[in-house]
Design a protein around this motif. Structure first.
Motif, short mmCIF file in Angstrom:
data_model
loop_
_atom_site.label_atom_id
_atom_site.label_comp_id
_atom_site.label_asym_id
_atom_site.label_seq_id
_atom_site.Cartn_x
_atom_site.Cartn_y
_atom_site.Cartn_z
N ILE A 165 21.25 16.57 -40.02
CA ILE A 165 21.39 17.93 -40.58
C ILE A 165 21.86 18.86 -39.48
N ALA A 173 14.92 22.26 -41.20
CA ALA A 173 15.65 20.99 -41.23
C ALA A 173 14.73 19.83 -40.88
N LEU A 185 19.72 15.87 -50.27
CA LEU A 185 20.37 16.72 -49.27
C LEU A 185 21.34 17.70 -49.92
N ALA A 245 25.52 17.91 -43.46
CA ALA A 245 24.31 17.13 -43.67
C ALA A 245 24.71 15.79 -44.29
N THR A 276 22.53 22.73 -38.25
CA THR A 276 22.13 24.11 -38.48
C THR A 276 22.74 24.99 -37.39
N TYR A 296 20.13 21.39 -49.15
CA TYR A 296 20.74 21.90 -47.93
C TYR A 296 21.45 23.22 -48.18
N LEU A 350 19.74 27.22 -43.15
CA LEU A 350 18.56 26.47 -42.72
C LEU A 350 18.30 26.67 -41.23
#
Length: 251
Positions: free
Chosen positions: A51, A202, A189, A176, A53, A193, A197
């Motif tokens: 993931i 995450a 996800l 992601a 971010t 997602y 985030l």
């Protein structure tokens, strides 16, 4: 009509059997079956998640411990490529080890030659090129395709990044991504997602996805989590205490 169907089936199966052992030859349908089989091997591996971010990149993995007699700390799905790059795998562990060692050499050579850390995309490209070094040609690493997919995560001057490389040599950037046998993980996800985030959110999302696909209870010895923060650009692999904190926050 029955004879025609039998003839077509025989011809199709015969065609496949002629080409599914070759790693350098296309079938008449334009397929290389050994690469498809390698993709299947990667998809049969335990679930791994990545993931991206704004705060950094997180990678997490289910760690299957085959026996109570096995020291879980000796089974690692997450590896360091460079101080600012980490990877998590799904598929054949031995194949992943070869690709990770290749990536480490490339990153070290880049640092030595240019005096700067290797960019994440360049590292991923090097791994993808290595995925194609198989078969009977000179310089081939192994005689068959690599049966592993890697999520490569890191932070460079372009910010946090998450890349996927697979046995076909393809590499794609994701915000992601879930790989492995937990097919519902990717659906979760896509549903949960969003770009805003935080890294802490995450962490919880990744572990909750692993909990969803795992057959046993989530513990600090059967999952792995690591991150590369934008602020530090250093790979941080979480210890048992930190994993326990995240697991407590998972519903």
């Amino acid at each position: 009509a029955t004879v025609s169907v039998l003839y077509w089936t025989t011809q199709t199966m015969g065609s496949k059997s002629e080409y599914d052992r070759g790693v350098n030859t296309f079938s008449p349908e334009g397929r290389i079956f050994q690469i498809e089989y390698a993709m299947n091997a990667a998809q049969l591996g335990s679930t791994s998640v990545g993931i991206q971010t704004a705060d950094g990149v997180l990678i997490a993995a289910e760690k299957k411990v085959p026996s109570k007699l096995v020291d879980a700390s000796s089974l690692n799905k997450i590896s360091e490529i460079d101080t600012h790059i980490g990877t998590v795998m799904s598929g054949l562990t031995t194949d992943a080890r070869i690709l990770v060692e290749t990536a480490r050499v490339e990153a070290t050579n880049h640092q030595f030659t240019y005096g700067e850390p290797m960019r994440i995309e360049a590292c991923t490209l090097a791994v993808s090129d290595s995925c194609l070094r198989f078969g009977e040609r000179k310089g081939a690493t192994i005689s068959r395709p690599f049966g592993v997919s890697l999520l490569i995560a890191g932070v460079d001057d372009l910010g946090p990044q998450l890349w996927l490389t697979d046995p076909s040599g393809t590499y794609v950037r994701y915000e992601a991504k879930a790989i492995g046998r937990g097919m519902e993980a990717q659906a979760t996800l896509q549903e949960k997602y969003h770009k805003s985030l935080t890294l802490a959110e995450a962490e919880v999302l990744a572990v909750s996805i692993l909990k969803q696909v795992m057959e046993e209870e989530v513990r600090n010895d059967n999952v792995e989590v690591a991150c590369i923060r934008t602020s530090t650009r250093k790979l941080e692999i979480y210890g048992p205490a930190r994993l326990d904190e995240i697991i407590k926050n998972v519903e």
